[in-house]
Design a protein around this motif. Structure first.
Motif, mmCIF file in Angstrom:
data_model
loop_
_atom_site.group_PDB
_atom_site.id
_atom_site.type_symbol
_atom_site.label_atom_id
_atom_site.label_comp_id
_atom_site.label_asym_id
_atom_site.label_seq_id
_atom_site.Cartn_x
_atom_site.Cartn_y
_atom_site.Cartn_z
ATOM 1 N N CYS A 1 0.934 10.390 -5.822
ATOM 2 C CA CYS A 1 -0.231 9.402 -5.685
ATOM 3 C C CYS A 1 -1.006 8.903 -6.919
ATOM 4 O O CYS A 1 -1.336 7.712 -6.744
ATOM 5 C CB CYS A 1 -1.095 10.114 -4.515
ATOM 6 N N GLY A 2 -1.292 9.763 -7.694
ATOM 7 C CA GLY A 2 -2.160 9.959 -9.010
ATOM 8 C C GLY A 2 -1.550 8.620 -9.779
ATOM 9 O O GLY A 2 -2.058 7.647 -10.079
ATOM 10 N N LEU B 1 -1.387 0.392 -7.122
ATOM 11 C CA LEU B 1 -0.953 0.508 -5.836
ATOM 12 C C LEU B 1 -2.062 1.094 -4.934
ATOM 13 O O LEU B 1 -2.391 2.415 -5.229
ATOM 14 C CB LEU B 1 0.240 1.331 -5.436
ATOM 15 N N PRO B 2 -2.891 0.428 -3.992
ATOM 16 C CA PRO B 2 -3.799 0.922 -3.256
ATOM 17 C C PRO B 2 -3.532 1.835 -2.000
ATOM 18 O O PRO B 2 -2.199 1.896 -1.646
ATOM 19 C CB PRO B 2 -4.504 -0.484 -2.763
ATOM 20 N N GLY B 3 -4.363 2.591 -1.601
ATOM 21 C CA GLY B 3 -4.226 3.193 -0.264
ATOM 22 C C GLY B 3 -4.569 2.560 0.839
ATOM 23 O O GLY B 3 -4.722 1.415 0.881
ATOM 24 N N PHE C 1 -1.480 5.203 -7.917
ATOM 25 C CA PHE C 1 -2.699 4.514 -7.730
ATOM 26 C C PHE C 1 -3.289 4.046 -9.099
ATOM 27 O O PHE C 1 -3.771 3.119 -9.264
ATOM 28 C CB PHE C 1 -3.744 5.657 -7.397
ATOM 29 N N ALA C 2 -2.775 4.799 -10.160
ATOM 30 C CA ALA C 2 -3.282 4.427 -11.422
ATOM 31 C C ALA C 2 -2.769 3.121 -11.927
ATOM 32 O O ALA C 2 -3.358 2.235 -12.712
ATOM 33 C CB ALA C 2 -2.897 5.430 -12.544
ATOM 34 N N VAL D 1 0.779 -1.341 -0.054
ATOM 35 C CA VAL D 1 -0.034 0.014 0.000
ATOM 36 C C VAL D 1 0.923 1.294 -0.030
ATOM 37 O O VAL D 1 2.151 1.034 0.307
ATOM 38 C CB VAL D 1 -1.026 0.054 1.270
ATOM 39 N N GLY D 2 0.258 2.211 -0.234
ATOM 40 C CA GLY D 2 0.917 3.531 -0.457
ATOM 41 C C GLY D 2 0.462 4.592 0.776
ATOM 42 O O GLY D 2 -0.689 4.258 1.198
ATOM 43 N N CYS D 3 1.285 5.291 1.535
ATOM 44 C CA CYS D 3 0.823 5.962 2.560
ATOM 45 C C CYS D 3 1.204 7.215 2.278
ATOM 46 O O CYS D 3 2.543 7.742 2.048
ATOM 47 C CB CYS D 3 1.330 5.516 3.913
#
Lengths: 319, 125
Positions: free
Chosen positions: B102-103, B110-112, B106-107, B27-29
């Protein structure tokens, strides 16, 4: 990734270890004037496939089992060793790193290299690829055992030390206003508790509480102390200071309530979440303060189960 | 997603931990408030932040995060890079701003962290 890491470890060891560590001493040698037929007994008895040829303490050549076989085929058993040996000898110095030996084996394709002292050029040993492999394996095994013993000692402290109650206290001094080092104590505490064998999920909660507590001491006071008291069933983190004290504890506990100065906010803290964070990630928290006298924060995390009120399984599922 | 893919996606320069780029993060933070990182982050996350000081490294260490990317062209000072190395963290920098980082991630899938509520103790994992 494990293979990558052990590869790196081997590389590191080949630089750290010397040729002397891997070589075999007490080398069987022959003199240049000896007849080839003498090799038969030497190789059979010593179970070797080659030997340095030495004259007056200096290596002048290498004779191998291949050389012997050729002579045998041609019936040249009485020819002196000097006439059939490999004369241009490549040697290694005993004080060279092992990686030089590895490269030399690749470069020349020889089965063995005589090892000499750098200054005296005196023959002190011989090295084969097998010797290098054995040496590396031995070293890896020793290091692995040391690590195992190390881990064992620290994590079994509570079982090994016989007492009705064992309580280990770790203390860290915190300098007020020293933002550069802010987080250092919590980070060190985390490392120490990890060595004591505390399970990662629990360890993380303790470390977060300690970090926020340390941050508060640094931001708001002239300094204090962070302590962790460890016993077999729980860890108690205590942060004490002799700083200004908190006038209204209930208000201080509110999420987003903050009296932190702007410079603290710029550094990524001071949003009024610190105490909430501590409360949320520990099983019990107690904050006592007297204005002008100081503050004591105590937070408890129980070992071997999830957060209070939560079934251990449920806590695990969220991990 | 591997750290290497992440680095390529957000055009990052890797400052420490080059040997760990094949490690996976789940995940990304993204946060500039370190208390939020402590409250919510997971150890399988990469932290994207606009801060470039040592507390980012300490925070990541304490939260068990082992990959940090400093965004918007900020450069951490030498002691911060050294600390990251000491703590065994992968530290990257990128000139891209937070929203773009983040964009792109995410695209790429990689989820939040999902919806989190601090009053329910969601940070406790």
């Amino acid at each position: 990734m494990a293979t990558d890491r052990s590869y790196t470890k081997i590389q590191e060891l080949t630089y750290e270890l010397k040729v002397r560590d891997a070589m075999v001493g007490n080398v069987a040698t022959v003199s240049p004037g000896q007849p080839i037929r003498d090799l038969r007994d030497l190789m059979r008895k010593r179970r070797i496939s080659g030997a340095p040829v030495v004259e007056n303490g200096r290596v002048v050549g290498v004779i191998s089992i291949e050389d012997y076989i050729k002579c045998l085929a041609q019936g040249e058993m009485d020819v002196p060793v000097a006439e059939r040996m490999t004369g241009r000898v490549e040697t290694l110095y005993a004080d060279e790193p092992l990686v030089h030996a590895v490269r030399k084996f690749d470069q020349y394709g020889f089965g063995r290299f005589p090892v000499v002292e750098r200054d005296s050029r005196e023959l002190v040993g011989i090295i084969t690829k097998g010797n290098i492999i054995r040496c590396l394996l031995r070293k890896l095994e020793i290091e692995y055992r040391e690590e195992e013993i190390h881990q064992y000692r620290a994590s079994h402290i509570f079982e090994d030390i016989v007492a009705d109650r064992t309580n280990l206290v770790l203390k860290y001094d915190i300098a007020g206003g020293d933002f550069d080092r802010a987080g250092e104590s919590a980070s060190r505490l985390k490392k120490a508790l990890h060595r004591l064998g505390i399970e990662p999920g629990v360890l993380r909660r303790i470390a977060i509480a300690a970090f926020e507590a340390e941050m508060n001491v640094i931001v708001f006071t002239d300094g204090g102390q962070l302590a962790a008291s460890v016993c077999s069933e729980r860890v108690t983190v205590t942060a004490t200071d002799s700083g200004p004290g908190i006038a209204d504890i209930e208000q201080a506990m509110q999420p987003s309530f903050s009296t932190a100065p702007d410079w603290v906010r710029e550094l990524g803290f001071g949003a009024g979440m610190g105490l909430c964070n501590i409360k949320n990630c520990t099983d019990a928290m107690n904050l006592a303060s007297e204005v002008g006298r100081g503050t004591t924060l105590e937070a408890v995390v129980y070992l071997g189960r999830g957060k209070a009120g939560m079934e251990p399984e449920a806590a695990d599922a969220r991990a | 997603m591997t750290l290497e893919e992440i680095g390529q996606t957000i055009e990052a320069e890797v400052l420490t931990g080059q040997d760990r780029l094949r490690d996976e993060v789940a995940v990304g933070c993204a946060a500039d408030l370190m208390s939020d990182v402590l409250a919510f982050a997971r150890s399988d996350a990469i932290l994207l932040t606009g801060l470039a000081n040592r507390q980012v490294i300490y925070t990541a260490d304490v939260a068990g995060i082992s990959a940090v990317c400093i965004i918007r062209g900020k450069k951490p000072d030498q002691p911060t890079v050294e600390l990251a190395r000491q703590k065994g963290q992968v530290l990257m920098t990128t000139r891209l701003p937070m929203f773009v980082c983040c964009g792109r991630l995410f695209a790429k899938g990689l989820p939040g962290l999902g919806y989190l509520d601090i009053s329910k103790g969601d940070g406790d994992r």
